[in-house]
Scaffold this motif. Sequence first.
Motif: not given
Length: 196
Positions: A27, A129, A133-134, A137-138, A186, A191, A194
């Motif tokens: 992220g 969230e 911000s990461e 994604w994790q 996400i 994913l 990216k």
Amino acid sequence: MGDNRPPVYYDTIDGKMVLVIRASAIGGCMWELIAAGQGHEPKPLPSVLVRAFDEGNKLEDVVLGKLMSMGWSFESFQSEGVLWVADDVVIRYHSDGIATTLQKTFAHVVEVKALSNALWQTFVSKGMEYVISEYPWQLSSMMYGERKPGVWVGYNKGNPPDENGVREPCEDEGKLHIQYVNDYPILLDHLEVKAI
């Protein structure tokens, strides 16, 4: 606890050399991912961040113990897994646990975040969230990899210490807040784009 390998590196998985991106890094900034993938070493983190990360790692066991005392049933801790996003690219993750909670009858991917009081208040009022911000994604990487819904457990570690190492009192210090995550924060195609 946790994974101290670089954010991006090569490894052999299932007999094949693949690019590995850590779930905690996916992220982050795209340029940092590219630089790490090309072998550039990140600059050392500021001491305030190192202290915060160390505190978080030490508190994970405390939080997991609290959850077990609340009746959560864990089938694993710090399980390593991978999410294949291409033939030669994976996202590697370490969930803090896989557990069945009292409120749900099926297992969830558990992700513990030890937060300063200010971040914990944001978590309680808006959701994880909105904290870092990461984090979405994790968690999404782990949810897709494990094919399970997720749950964020935020632990209030109080106010950060001042320049003398003194912490102001915090009435919510030591409290937990739980956020169940049924929908992927996400989407998988985001994913994949990216990562590759």
